[in-house]
Enzyme design. Sequence first.
Site, PDB file in Angstrom:
ATOM      1  N   LYS A   1       0.819  -1.215   0.000  1.00  0.00           N
ATOM      2  CA  LYS A   1       0.000   0.000   0.000  1.00  0.00           C
ATOM      3  C   LYS A   1       0.853   1.265   0.000  1.00  0.00           C
ATOM      4  O   LYS A   1       0.501   2.237  -0.656  1.00  0.00           O
ATOM      5  CB  LYS A   1      -0.985  -0.010   1.167  1.00  0.00           C
ATOM      6  CG  LYS A   1      -0.423   0.400   2.480  1.00  0.00           C
ATOM      7  CD  LYS A   1      -1.456   0.256   3.570  1.00  0.00           C
ATOM      8  CE  LYS A   1      -0.789   0.214   4.918  1.00  0.00           C
ATOM      9  NZ  LYS A   1      -0.124   1.470   5.274  1.00  0.00           N
ATOM     10  N   THR A   2       1.965   1.234   0.709  1.00  0.00           N
ATOM     11  CA  THR A   2       2.854   2.401   0.679  1.00  0.00           C
ATOM     12  C   THR A   2       3.349   2.629  -0.739  1.00  0.00           C
ATOM     13  O   THR A   2       3.439   3.756  -1.218  1.00  0.00           O
ATOM     14  CB  THR A   2       4.050   2.178   1.618  1.00  0.00           C
ATOM     15  OG1 THR A   2       3.561   1.701   2.860  1.00  0.00           O
ATOM     16  CG2 THR A   2       4.812   3.457   1.827  1.00  0.00           C
TER      17      THR A   2
ATOM     18  N   ASP B   1      -3.397   7.725   4.273  1.00  0.00           N
ATOM     19  CA  ASP B   1      -2.877   6.416   4.656  1.00  0.00           C
ATOM     20  C   ASP B   1      -3.496   6.004   5.992  1.00  0.00           C
ATOM     21  O   ASP B   1      -3.950   6.848   6.754  1.00  0.00           O
ATOM     22  CB  ASP B   1      -1.350   6.521   4.780  1.00  0.00           C
ATOM     23  CG  ASP B   1      -0.682   5.159   4.827  1.00  0.00           C
ATOM     24  OD1 ASP B   1      -1.362   4.146   4.578  1.00  0.00           O
ATOM     25  OD2 ASP B   1       0.530   5.114   5.107  1.00  0.00           O
ATOM     26  N   GLU B   2      -3.494   4.723   6.284  1.00  0.00           N
ATOM     27  CA  GLU B   2      -3.973   4.217   7.586  1.00  0.00           C
ATOM     28  C   GLU B   2      -5.351   4.778   7.924  1.00  0.00           C
ATOM     29  O   GLU B   2      -5.577   5.252   9.042  1.00  0.00           O
ATOM     30  CB  GLU B   2      -2.984   4.577   8.700  1.00  0.00           C
ATOM     31  CG  GLU B   2      -1.548   4.154   8.437  1.00  0.00           C
ATOM     32  CD  GLU B   2      -1.286   2.687   8.687  1.00  0.00           C
ATOM     33  OE1 GLU B   2      -2.270   1.922   8.863  1.00  0.00           O
ATOM     34  OE2 GLU B   2      -0.109   2.298   8.666  1.00  0.00           O
TER      35      GLU B   2
ATOM     36  N   GLN C   1      -5.913  -3.771  11.079  1.00  0.00           N
ATOM     37  CA  GLN C   1      -4.740  -3.102  11.662  1.00  0.00           C
ATOM     38  C   GLN C   1      -5.123  -1.831  12.406  1.00  0.00           C
ATOM     39  O   GLN C   1      -4.293  -0.944  12.597  1.00  0.00           O
ATOM     40  CB  GLN C   1      -3.717  -2.790  10.568  1.00  0.00           C
ATOM     41  CG  GLN C   1      -3.143  -4.056   9.939  1.00  0.00           C
ATOM     42  CD  GLN C   1      -2.040  -3.737   8.947  1.00  0.00           C
ATOM     43  OE1 GLN C   1      -1.006  -3.185   9.299  1.00  0.00           O
ATOM     44  NE2 GLN C   1      -2.273  -4.086   7.697  1.00  0.00           N
TER      45      GLN C   1
ATOM     46  N   ARG D   1       4.518  -8.182  10.356  1.00  0.00           N
ATOM     47  CA  ARG D   1       5.686  -7.371  10.010  1.00  0.00           C
ATOM     48  C   ARG D   1       6.803  -8.233   9.447  1.00  0.00           C
ATOM     49  O   ARG D   1       7.750  -7.739   8.860  1.00  0.00           O
ATOM     50  CB  ARG D   1       6.252  -6.637  11.244  1.00  0.00           C
ATOM     51  CG  ARG D   1       5.358  -5.619  11.922  1.00  0.00           C
ATOM     52  CD  ARG D   1       4.775  -4.637  10.968  1.00  0.00           C
ATOM     53  NE  ARG D   1       3.465  -5.117  10.506  1.00  0.00           N
ATOM     54  CZ  ARG D   1       2.851  -4.648   9.430  1.00  0.00           C
ATOM     55  NH1 ARG D   1       3.424  -3.714   8.700  1.00  0.00           N
ATOM     56  NH2 ARG D   1       1.683  -5.120   9.057  1.00  0.00           N
TER      57      ARG D   1
END
Length: 802
Positions: free
Chosen positions: A34-35, A224-225, A255, A625
């Site tokens: 996504k980044t 984002d997020e 998340q 992660r």
Amino acid sequence: MHDDILAGLNPAQREAVTTVKGPVLVLAGPGSGKTRVLAHRVAYLLRAAGAHPRAVMAVTFTNKASQEMRERINRLLGEAVPTSTGWKGLTIGTFHAICARILRQEAASAHLNENYVIFDDGEQATAVKQALRDLNLDDKLYRPEAMRGAISKAKNELIKPADFETNTYWAEVARRVYVRYEEILTANSALDFDDLLCRTVYLLREAPDVLRRYQERYEYALVDEFQDTNIAQYEMVRLLGDKYRNVFAVGDEDQSVYSWRGADYRNVQRFREDFPGAKVILLEQNYRSTQTILDTANAIIARNTHRTPKTLRTDRGRGLEIVVHEAYDESDEATFVVSTIQRLISRGDARLGDCAVMYRTNAQSRALEDAFVARGMPYRLVGGTRFYQRKEIKDALAYLRVVHNPADSLGLTRILNVPPRNIGEKTVSALASWSTALDLPMTAALALTAGDLASPFLPAGAAARFEKPPQHPFAAGAQRSLIAFYRMLSGWYAAKNGLTVAELLDKITEQSGYATWLRDGTEEGEDRWGNLQELHTVAAHYDDFPPELRLTAFLEEVALVSDQDELVEEKDRATLLTLHTAKGLEFPVVFIVGLEENILPHSRSLEDPDQMEEERRLMYVGVTRAKDRVYLVRAFRRMIWGRTEINEPSRFLRDVSQAIKSGTANTGRRLDDDDRPSRAPVASSMMRDLPGRSPARATSAPPPNAPAPLRSGGALANAARPPVAGQRPATGSPAAPARTANGDAPRTLQFKAGDRVSHGLFGEGIVLKVEPALDDEEVTVAFPGKGTKTLLASFAKLRKVG
DNA sequence: GGGTGCCTCGAGGAC
DNA sequence: CGAGGCACCC
């Protein structure tokens, strides 16, 4: 011509990047790029869609994410994207940073002093305590922390004091504290973190021309997020995106881990309602982790009820098994971590910088740090007791802040008598109440004490109130000290625009006597001085800014920076960080420690199913992660608040273990299969704690009892079984011989007690003790003047001398 | 007025 | 075990 921007993207990612017009909601699983999508989209907007950089706003949650996005865009576009002020007008930053800038630029419309200061948590707490005192409220009855929480919550939900619900007496009191607290902030020309968000929303709501300007400027917004936005943040995005509606929101409900600061993942649903026709794009392809890791993560998150089930896929194959380890206590846990890392390194399976150790609470970092220090292994700690929380840094910043904004009475109070200059508590409180009576900032009262009606510290129009300076309440001695301080402060204020921030800092620390006072000849004093020098280095980054902006920019940035470790980017170090901080990052090797009930899940979540779901999400974030290796570690007992506590194994370990038993996550290669063929044929690498095979550990507490016999099933079965009080579970290293079992020649070190050895960092020392450890030797060495260190021989690169 | 030392109470996470 | 608050002493 845009092939370079779209190259390597899968169809879903490509769609997300190229859907330029209209609202888009991207539901992105962990590791789904996504980044990457965000960065490529910005590049695409600029290069292919003809967007002007000024028309693009990309919002992230952490400075780290902003920085990474800038770097990626930079790489894609091949040009520099410097600092938070943006690149040719491109806006990339955290919500807080972007809001801080808007509020400064629109200070007049927002009814703010453009030199406002930002109060951190500590200052917020001080202001709340002040409010309680002003209202004659007992802070035992009305806990400042609870009050602060209530105020913060209200601000995040855009509730002004007038709208504050007062259906209980406590809430009525809270409302009054809220009112007084706001008055204190206003009097100090200060904003707290929450103000940055809610004041921006109020500004956009109440100043139509400002709203129009920003709506027209930001044709494209990226967030984002998104699952972690709170109401104020959501409202800001909604307002700004309301004209062009090209809002691109990326999130993952699994998340969402910030409900405690008002995040509401229902904002994802609200987005669909407020931006009808939003294109929803799912990113389910994982590019990060092995299938075993994804299956394990799924076993944890699948128990949450409030979620949409999804499937994460990877092409990376099953990979290695998850390792579960039970340690005796927190120091043994830490030893396991550093030993395992050392082993991975010595085998060439990982570099130190590949490894991350994650924990639930910052307090858990201490034992880990001790272990890293003891082995001489470099690490970087993200967050925790932060650089900017240190007294000397806060003092220095308070000096700079008061020079920047003389209305900052709270800052002034901090520095008035630091270093001691005979301005005692009594004098300070007399000055405070006198200035309150005059309805002036404390610096203005200082000016009046000095009889200086022309002082710039007097707000516009204030001087006209006095024909001559009013009678001050100070005795001669106090007056003398105050005037001396006032003269210094005035001097700095007059000099501030002619000096760089670094020069101003030097001038202040020298003239105020702070430097001399700090460097009191002790080692600690030098340490603190060193920290100040580091602040000096940071300040020097602002040398090239326009004179009228550099102090502002510096103070704004340091107020919004969360971890200093970004400042000194180190190469090959292990990373220690909380699970929260880990979000958005990835590491080849991940350790999650403290897998015990009351720790992870945290004790505060046990009674609340919603909170428990958040703990699961946090665990899920941690596991996902990892690229290659996951180690889940728990301690049989642990020191908490100076007391020894015995907690049951985390329920999350049980979930993992069940997933493994049921076969959904256990077909990965055993960790050691490939490189340790000669190993005893234990059933699985999970079976680590075979009694009698663990070498004694120099660093762990002596066993009070013989190790408890373990049934087959090994550590995992044991980990999921409540321990019996007083019974010490098997501990320590995996069943491993002292030398490498993979056929490597044993290292030639073979040290013995009494040897003289030399170490790169600690110099020469005498070996006290040698013990086998994993594939290596654990050598305890006394270094004269440096203390006794326990080192792993191969890693520490010890040389024999003499 | 300021400093020291004892005692109590307290740490979830972050911009 | 740590920070912060308070009392007591210089």
